[in-house]
Design a protein around this motif. Structure first.
Motif, PDB file in Angstrom:
ATOM      1  N   PHE A  41       0.827  -1.207   0.000  1.00 34.19           N
ATOM      2  CA  PHE A  41       0.000   0.000   0.000  1.00 34.19           C
ATOM      3  C   PHE A  41       0.865   1.262   0.000  1.00 34.19           C
ATOM      4  O   PHE A  41       0.584   2.222  -0.730  1.00 34.19           O
ATOM      5  CB  PHE A  41      -0.946   0.006   1.206  1.00 34.19           C
ATOM      6  N   LEU A  42       1.918   1.273   0.802  1.00 32.79           N
ATOM      7  CA  LEU A  42       2.793   2.445   0.853  1.00 32.79           C
ATOM      8  C   LEU A  42       3.526   2.648  -0.479  1.00 32.79           C
ATOM      9  O   LEU A  42       3.757   3.787  -0.895  1.00 32.79           O
ATOM     10  CB  LEU A  42       3.780   2.331   2.010  1.00 32.79           C
ATOM     11  N   MET A  43       3.850   1.557  -1.154  1.00 39.54           N
ATOM     12  CA  MET A  43       4.444   1.686  -2.488  1.00 39.54           C
ATOM     13  C   MET A  43       3.441   2.297  -3.466  1.00 39.54           C
ATOM     14  O   MET A  43       3.803   3.098  -4.319  1.00 39.54           O
ATOM     15  CB  MET A  43       4.928   0.337  -2.995  1.00 39.54           C
ATOM     16  N   PHE A  44       2.189   1.907  -3.319  1.00 38.28           N
ATOM     17  CA  PHE A  44       1.141   2.499  -4.152  1.00 38.28           C
ATOM     18  C   PHE A  44       1.064   4.005  -3.912  1.00 38.28           C
ATOM     19  O   PHE A  44       1.040   4.795  -4.849  1.00 38.28           O
ATOM     20  CB  PHE A  44      -0.206   1.839  -3.852  1.00 38.28           C
ATOM     21  N   VAL A  45       1.046   4.401  -2.651  1.00 39.93           N
ATOM     22  CA  VAL A  45       0.964   5.829  -2.315  1.00 39.93           C
ATOM     23  C   VAL A  45       2.192   6.577  -2.837  1.00 39.93           C
ATOM     24  O   VAL A  45       2.075   7.657  -3.411  1.00 39.93           O
ATOM     25  CB  VAL A  45       0.801   6.031  -0.794  1.00 39.93           C
ATOM     26  N   ALA A  46       3.369   5.995  -2.661  1.00 37.97           N
ATOM     27  CA  ALA A  46       4.597   6.649  -3.132  1.00 37.97           C
ATOM     28  C   ALA A  46       4.610   6.775  -4.652  1.00 37.97           C
ATOM     29  O   ALA A  46       5.240   7.685  -5.197  1.00 37.97           O
ATOM     30  CB  ALA A  46       5.824   5.864  -2.665  1.00 37.97           C
ATOM     31  N   GLY A  47       3.902   5.895  -5.331  1.00 37.87           N
ATOM     32  CA  GLY A  47       3.862   5.931  -6.790  1.00 37.87           C
ATOM     33  C   GLY A  47       2.782   6.823  -7.371  1.00 37.87           C
ATOM     34  O   GLY A  47       2.630   6.898  -8.596  1.00 37.87           O
ATOM     35  N   LEU A  48       2.035   7.531  -6.537  1.00 40.32           N
ATOM     36  CA  LEU A  48       0.964   8.392  -7.056  1.00 40.32           C
ATOM     37  C   LEU A  48       1.469   9.465  -8.026  1.00 40.32           C
ATOM     38  O   LEU A  48       0.822   9.685  -9.053  1.00 40.32           O
ATOM     39  CB  LEU A  48       0.169   9.011  -5.909  1.00 40.32           C
ATOM     40  N   PRO A  49       2.592  10.134  -7.759  1.00 39.28           N
ATOM     41  CA  PRO A  49       3.058  11.123  -8.741  1.00 39.28           C
ATOM     42  C   PRO A  49       3.357  10.509 -10.110  1.00 39.28           C
ATOM     43  O   PRO A  49       2.968  11.064 -11.137  1.00 39.28           O
ATOM     44  CB  PRO A  49       4.338  11.692  -8.108  1.00 39.28           C
ATOM     45  N   SER A  50       3.999   9.357 -10.121  1.00 45.16           N
ATOM     46  CA  SER A  50       4.297   8.745 -11.417  1.00 45.16           C
ATOM     47  C   SER A  50       3.030   8.200 -12.067  1.00 45.16           C
ATOM     48  O   SER A  50       2.922   8.157 -13.298  1.00 45.16           O
ATOM     49  CB  SER A  50       5.357   7.656 -11.286  1.00 45.16           C
ATOM     50  N   ALA A  51       2.046   7.806 -11.262  1.00 44.86           N
ATOM     51  CA  ALA A  51       0.769   7.333 -11.823  1.00 44.86           C
ATOM     52  C   ALA A  51       0.048   8.460 -12.542  1.00 44.86           C
ATOM     53  O   ALA A  51      -0.500   8.260 -13.635  1.00 44.86           O
ATOM     54  CB  ALA A  51      -0.111   6.760 -10.719  1.00 44.86           C
ATOM     55  N   SER A  52       0.061   9.647 -11.946  1.00 44.70           N
ATOM     56  CA  SER A  52      -0.610  10.773 -12.616  1.00 44.70           C
ATOM     57  C   SER A  52       0.120  11.153 -13.903  1.00 44.70           C
ATOM     58  O   SER A  52      -0.506  11.507 -14.891  1.00 44.70           O
ATOM     59  CB  SER A  52      -0.727  11.970 -11.678  1.00 44.70           C
ATOM     60  N   LEU A  53       1.439  11.047 -13.892  1.00 48.21           N
ATOM     61  CA  LEU A  53       2.206  11.314 -15.111  1.00 48.21           C
ATOM     62  C   LEU A  53       1.917  10.260 -16.173  1.00 48.21           C
ATOM     63  O   LEU A  53       1.743  10.580 -17.348  1.00 48.21           O
ATOM     64  CB  LEU A  53       3.703  11.353 -14.796  1.00 48.21           C
ATOM     65  N   GLN A  54       1.830   9.016 -15.765  1.00 45.72           N
ATOM     66  CA  GLN A  54       1.520   7.935 -16.692  1.00 45.72           C
ATOM     67  C   GLN A  54       0.125   8.123 -17.296  1.00 45.72           C
ATOM     68  O   GLN A  54      -0.096   7.868 -18.476  1.00 45.72           O
ATOM     69  CB  GLN A  54       1.605   6.585 -15.982  1.00 45.72           C
ATOM     70  N   ALA A  55      -0.814   8.585 -16.497  1.00 51.88           N
ATOM     71  CA  ALA A  55      -2.189   8.768 -16.969  1.00 51.88           C
ATOM     72  C   ALA A  55      -2.281   9.845 -18.049  1.00 51.88           C
ATOM     73  O   ALA A  55      -3.159   9.778 -18.909  1.00 51.88           O
ATOM     74  CB  ALA A  55      -3.107   9.107 -15.807  1.00 51.88           C
ATOM     75  N   THR A  56      -1.383  10.841 -18.001  1.00 51.60           N
ATOM     76  CA  THR A  56      -1.428  11.891 -19.020  1.00 51.60           C
ATOM     77  C   THR A  56      -1.055  11.373 -20.401  1.00 51.60           C
ATOM     78  O   THR A  56      -1.413  11.995 -21.402  1.00 51.60           O
ATOM     79  CB  THR A  56      -0.491  13.059 -18.653  1.00 51.60           C
ATOM     80  N   SER A  57      -0.377  10.244 -20.465  1.00 48.89           N
ATOM     81  CA  SER A  57       0.026   9.694 -21.759  1.00 48.89           C
ATOM     82  C   SER A  57      -1.019   8.759 -22.356  1.00 48.89           C
ATOM     83  O   SER A  57      -0.836   8.243 -23.453  1.00 48.89           O
ATOM     84  CB  SER A  57       1.369   8.963 -21.635  1.00 48.89           C
ATOM     85  N   ILE A  58      -2.121   8.545 -21.651  1.00 43.98           N
ATOM     86  CA  ILE A  58      -3.178   7.647 -22.124  1.00 43.98           C
ATOM     87  C   ILE A  58      -4.333   8.492 -22.646  1.00 43.98           C
ATOM     88  O   ILE A  58      -4.792   9.417 -21.984  1.00 43.98           O
ATOM     89  CB  ILE A  58      -3.651   6.709 -20.998  1.00 43.98           C
ATOM     90  N   GLU A  59      -4.799   8.161 -23.815  1.00 43.48           N
ATOM     91  CA  GLU A  59      -5.897   8.892 -24.460  1.00 43.48           C
ATOM     92  C   GLU A  59      -7.239   8.323 -24.013  1.00 43.48           C
ATOM     93  O   GLU A  59      -7.906   7.620 -24.764  1.00 43.48           O
ATOM     94  CB  GLU A  59      -5.767   8.779 -25.984  1.00 43.48           C
ATOM     95  N   ASP A  60      -7.622   8.599 -22.802  1.00 42.65           N
ATOM     96  CA  ASP A  60      -8.892   8.119 -22.271  1.00 42.65           C
ATOM     97  C   ASP A  60      -9.333   9.083 -21.183  1.00 42.65           C
ATOM     98  O   ASP A  60      -8.517   9.500 -20.369  1.00 42.65           O
ATOM     99  CB  ASP A  60      -8.715   6.707 -21.704  1.00 42.65           C
ATOM    100  N   PRO A  61     -10.625   9.450 -21.144  1.00 43.66           N
ATOM    101  CA  PRO A  61     -11.078  10.381 -20.112  1.00 43.66           C
ATOM    102  C   PRO A  61     -10.943   9.810 -18.685  1.00 43.66           C
ATOM    103  O   PRO A  61     -10.851  10.555 -17.724  1.00 43.66           O
ATOM    104  CB  PRO A  61     -12.544  10.647 -20.452  1.00 43.66           C
TER     105      PRO A  61
END
Length: 190
Positions: A41-61
Motif C-alpha cells: 500500500f505504501l508503495m502504491f501511495v509513493a507511486g501516485l506522482p508517477s501514476a498521474s504522469l503515466q495517466a497523461t500519456s493515455i488517451e482516455d477520459p
C-alpha cells in the motif's frame, strides 16, 4: 513497553541488526502478512506522482482511474505474492551458505526491510517530482539509490535472521542486481 510501528521504523536506522532481532522476538504470520500488505500500500501511495504522469500519456477520459486501479491491484495483490517468492528464494540461497533461519524469518526480514525503506522511497518519490523533465538517467539514478538503500536494509536483516556474523556479503549480493541493471541501462543509452 512496546513501541509503535513508526517509531520502530525510525529506530531501525540506528541499528538495523538490533531492529531485526526485535522484530523476530514477536514474529507471527499475521504480522508478516500485515507488513507485506502495508508495504504494498505504501508503495502504491509513493507511486501516485508517477501514476498521474503515466495517466497523461493515455488517451482516455478515465485514464487516471484506470492507472490507479491497475497500480492498486498490483501493489496489494501481485507485489505481496512476489515478495513471498523473493523471500523464499533468498532463504534457499542463504541455506547454501549455511543460513539458519526459517522461511518465516526470511519473510519477516524482507517485509520489515520494505517498511524500513519506505521513508527513502517517499523521499525518492518527492525527488522524482522535482526531476520531471530531467534526463532519464537522473531518475534512474534516484531509483538505484533507493534500491541500494533497500539492499543494505534487507541484507543486514537477512544476515541477522540467517545467523551470519557479517552483513556485507549479503548486502553485496543483493546490491549487485540494481547495480548491474543500472550499468546495463546506462550502457544502452550511450
Amino acid at each position: 513497553m512496546e513501541k509503535g510501528l513508526v517509531s520502530a521504523i525510525v529506530a531501525a536506522y540506528s541499528d538495523l541488526r538490533l531492529a531485526q532481532a526485535r522484530q523476530e522476538q514477536t514474529v507471527s504470520e499475521p504480522r508478516i502478512l500485515f507488513y507485506a500488505f502495508l508495504a504494498g500500500f505504501l508503495m502504491f501511495v509513493a507511486g501516485l506522482p508517477s501514476a498521474s504522469l503515466q495517466a497523461t500519456s493515455i488517451e482516455d477520459p478515465n485514464a487516471l482511474a484506470i492507472v490507479l486501479a491497475a497500480r492498486f491491484f498490483g501493489s496489494l495483490f501481485v507485489l505481496p505474492l512476489l515478495f513471498y517468492a523473493l523471500a523464499a528464494l533468498a532463504h534457499i540461497i542463504a541455506r547454501i551458505w549455511r543460513g539458519s533461519a526459517t522461511f518465516q524469518m526470511a519473510r519477516l526480514a524482507l517485509f520489515w526491510a520494505l517498511l524500513v525503506t519506505m521513508p527513502v522511497v517517499f523521499l525518492a518519490s518527492i525527488a522524482s517530482v522535482g526531476l520531471m523533465g530531467a534526463p532519464d538517467l537522473a531518475l534512474r539514478l534516484v531509483g538505484v539509490i533507493v534500491l541500494l538503500a533497500f539492499a543494505k536494509i534487507w541484507g543486514t536483516g537477512l544476515a541477522q535472521s540467517e545467523g551470519f556474523a557479517r552483513s556485507w556479503p549479503t548486502i553485496g549480493i543483493i546490491a549487485l542486481v540494481p547495480i548491474a541493471t543500472f550499468v546495463t541501462i546506462a550502457g544502452f543509452q550511450t
